[in-house]
Design an enzyme around this catalytic site. Structure first.
Site, short mmCIF file in Angstrom:
data_model
loop_
_atom_site.label_atom_id
_atom_site.label_comp_id
_atom_site.label_asym_id
_atom_site.label_seq_id
_atom_site.Cartn_x
_atom_site.Cartn_y
_atom_site.Cartn_z
N ASP A 1 -2.58 6.20 -13.23
CA ASP A 1 -3.78 6.83 -13.76
C ASP A 1 -4.50 5.92 -14.75
OD1 ASP A 1 -5.46 9.27 -14.28
OD2 ASP A 1 -4.61 9.04 -16.28
N GLU B 1 -5.76 3.85 -9.91
CA GLU B 1 -7.05 4.48 -10.11
C GLU B 1 -7.83 3.57 -11.06
OE1 GLU B 1 -9.29 8.23 -12.21
OE2 GLU B 1 -7.49 7.32 -13.02
#
Length: 734
Positions: free
Chosen positions: A412, A465
């Site tokens: 993330d 990401e």
């Protein structure tokens, strides 16, 4: 009291007050002047007796020498022996083991690797481990707190009294450990820590704890990770072949707390084992190859969706135990599905029981808030330049692969890690040693992490990401890249959704938003993500983004999904998007499954299922997802009609696929398109088919290629292009 069992007043008071720097040198069984003595710290009792564990006989009664401190000589004994204690309080009596009767358990190699920051199985050394030590069953606790003057393990077992079980400090590594006899799986505990000045800190959860209480409670829970009987050896042996860049990867992203709920039981979420039954069978039926979970590492605040974790080594207890989570992973693999979990090494919350100022100092985070505080999320940022912190995070990544057999990590917020000035104004950040904005320590951490997990097992995958143009995210580290297996294509997602939000009459002015992504589509190993972030915080649902009346909104979304599945790149779709959820995602309620009572939503669900089945069964649509020679524009410039056509091809010998998208509500009849080969081109899927809710306009019988030069091709076919639709044609091989 006098004699060798006696303690001087200062020592006795230090033990009684929990202030002694080395209680193991005082408490327990010791030889003093050739005689054995036992000393214990046990407030709240009236008397203490020493019993011979082998015979059960009373050996000695201890005298209280300070508040809660007892001591006594052991008569007629010259050698150390196994003992335990009998306590009395009023008319009550019970027996206990003495934690100070046991020697250290952590080995020298563990200490060396911890000090060096290279302990790849850190979780085997730190945390709470159910074990047998010196012939006695119990739990060994170990925690890193180098600047603490005292660390104690506390829980119901000692009335949360930090004076009673002060841990042994192990050398220069800063690790504190203790073996607690009798404690087993399910024991609730925390660490009580005094900083270097002796100040009491908030009780801390175990950074390497394997379990946690159900929020809002915050304590750690002892969990025995030994002995699970995995049944996924067959899957693991084939996993590597299924996760390469030339394989079909279609990911169903899920937030477990809100995928489906149980209204008749207080609207609770499903358990891990219920998900193992219902979610796994659903994803399999829908044709997805992988499930991706929003973070499952324990997190205190449900509204963070797991992206502010505290217990990186503990699957959240909201849905069950670690064994239950393993059963869910096992079920995924039995069904032939890979499991990816979102992993958050970019920041952590400021909750007092968490990692922040863990031993009274900024241990895991940077001391300077310009480096160690994240203004967007009010969270703390890991100090990637600290060897022990890198080791903690990398070992955690390895832990999920090793102990839970997960198949991939999606990392993330990589952009926030890459740049020191991420979301910061001028003067609010600290440049790197070269004066630049790149976070060199975070870059080195990500490279080392990828080298570690792929080095341990090259059948796994990692995905980033990452929303910037940072080069080489999915390039090998030996070529200067970050070493991820895949990167989310955030630019493609943003551009194409902006295009789809336009009224069809205006789309001709924004044609480049659908084509620009092909300029960089093969610079990384991309995943095309329609994730939870696109359907929350006022962004609306995927259906809500589409313009027009109800029919047009559904048709637009069907056409878009067709465009996405025909476009180079692996696929990711957030739950609910597959059946065109009407409302934006709400993490506190179930998806609106009742919408499947309505034909347009059932049609959308059927389309996504068929797109997945077409994708995984058609090599031209996946084998060269990440290679430029697998894509060719047929006509990417027809902005006037908002029609796009392109060719996908696989390895030698596989049949090519022609994809045609029409993003206006105008059908195009007698539409000629160039194709590279003679033969019959079958219509394989049409998003305007009646079974999906469309008008059934198209070329159901396919088209025969004619030797007409067009669009740089030697042949051409004539088709009917449906309104607001994407159509797939494949060359029929003899």
């Amino acid at each position: 009291m006098t004699g060798p069992a006696a303690l001087d007043s200062d020592t006795a008071q230090a033990i009684a007050q929990g202030q002694h720097s080395d209680p193991f040198s005082v408490l327990g069984l010791h030889e003093v002047d050739g005689k054995l003595t036992v000393r214990i710290m046990r407030p709240g009792v009236d008397g203490v007796e020493v019993l011979d564990t082998k015979t059960g006989r009373k050996i000695a009664a201890l005298d209280m020498v300070a508040d809660g401190v007892y001591a006594g000589l052991i008569p007629r004994r010259k050698k150390r022996f196994a003992y335990h204690l009998r306590m009395t309080r009023g008319t009550e009596s019970w027996e206990e083991q003495d934690a100070y009767a046991f020697g250290p358990k952590m080995g020298e190699l563990d200490e060396y690797l911890l000090g060096e920051g290279t302990h790849s199985k850190l979780w085997n050394a730190l945390g709470a481990h159910v074990c047998t030590h010196e012939g006695v069953n119990g739990t060994h606790f170990a925690v890193w707190a180098p600047n603490a003057s005292r660390v104690s393990v506390v829980g119901d077992f000692n009335d949360w009294d930090g004076r009673r079980h002060i841990m042994r400090r192990r050398g220069a590594t800063g690790v504190h450990e203790i073996f607690m006899p009798g404690l087993q799986d399910g024991t609730v505990y925390k660490y009580e820590i005094l900083d270097s000045a002796g100040n009491l800190l908030p009780l801390k959860a175990d950074p390497v704890g394997f379990g946690a209480e159900v929020p809002p409670k915050t304590a750690s829970v002892v969990r025995d990770l030994r002995g699970y009987d995995w049944s996924d050896a067959g899957w693991l042996s084939k996993r590597g072949a299924k996760q390469k860049i030339d394989q079909p990867i279609s990911i169903y992203e899920v937030h477990l707390e809100s995928w489906r709920r149980v209204p008749e039981d207080g609207n609770r979420p499903l358990t891990y084992r219920e998900h193992a039954d219902q979610l796994v069978s659903y994803a399999k039926n829908m044709g997805f190859t992988h499930i991706e979970l929003t973070p499952v590492s324990e997190y205190p605040f449900g509204g963070s969706w797991g992206y502010q974790p505290v217990g990186l080594f503990a699957p959240t207890s909201r849905f069950g135990t670690p064994e239950d989570f393993r059963a869910f992973v096992d079920a995924c693999h039995t069904a032939g599905l890979g499991l990816i979990i979102d992993w958050v090494p970019g920041h952590f919350p400021t909750d007092p029981h968490g990692l922040g100022r863990f031993d009274g100092t900024p241990l895991y985070e940077h001391a300077n808030p310009k480096e160690g505080f994240h203004p967007d999320w009010n969270t703390l940022v890991y100090n990637y330049g600290r060897t022990e912190v890198q080791n903690f995070l990398i070992a955690n990544a390895l832990f999920w692969f090793k102990e839970y057999h997960i198949d991939g990590l999606r990392v993330d917020a990589v952009a926030s890690m890459l740049y020191r000035d991420y979301s910061r104004q001028e003067g609010e950040w600290v440049p790197n040693k070269h004066g630049g904005r790149e976070n060199l320590e975070a870059i080195a951490f990500m490279q080392r992490m990828n080298e570690a997990v792929y080095g341990a097992d090259d059948s796994i995958l990692t995905a980033a990401e990452e929303s910037t143009a940072f080069p080489g995210v999915s390039a090998p580290t030996d070529a200067g890249g970050l070493g991820f297996g895949f990167k989310w294509n955030m630019g493609w997602m943003n551009d194409t959704l902006r295009y789809m939000a336009e009224d069809p009459i205006n789309r001709k002015y924004h044609h480049d938003k659908m084509t620009f992504g092909l300029h960089y589509a093969f610079s990384e190993n991309f995943i095309l993500p329609i994730s939870h972030d696109e359907v929350v915080h006022g962004k609306g649902s995927m259906l809500g983004k589409m313009p027009g009346d109800d029919w047009q909104r559904f048709a637009n979304l069907r056409a878009y999904y067709g465009f996405m599945w025909g476009h180079p790149g692996k696929k990711l779709l957030f739950m609910g998007c597959e059946f065109a959820q009407g409302q934006e995602w709400n993490n506190e309620t179930s998806l609106d499954w009742h919408l499947l009572d309505h034909a347009p939503h059932r049609g959308m669900q059927a389309l996504v299922r068929d797109l997945n089945h077409l994708y995984v069964s058609t090599p031209a649509l996946y084998e060269k997802d990440c290679k430029e020679d697998g894509f060719r524009w047929i006509d990417g410039g027809n902005s006037a009609e908002s029609v796009f056509s392109w060719l996908r091809s696989g390895q030698d010998g596989s049949a090519p696929v022609l994809v045609v998208s029409n993003f206006t509500p105008v059908p195009r009849t007698n539409y000629s398109i160039g194709v590279p080969e003679a033969g019959h081109w079958d219509e394989k899927l049409n998003t305007d088919a009646a079974i999906y809710g469309g008008t059934d306009t198209g070329t159901p019988g396919g088209a025969e290629a004619k030797p007409i030069s067009m669009h740089g091709c030697s042949h051409a076919i004539e088709i009917t292009v449906p309104p607001l639709a994407t159509v797939f044609f494949q060359l029929a091989l003899n």
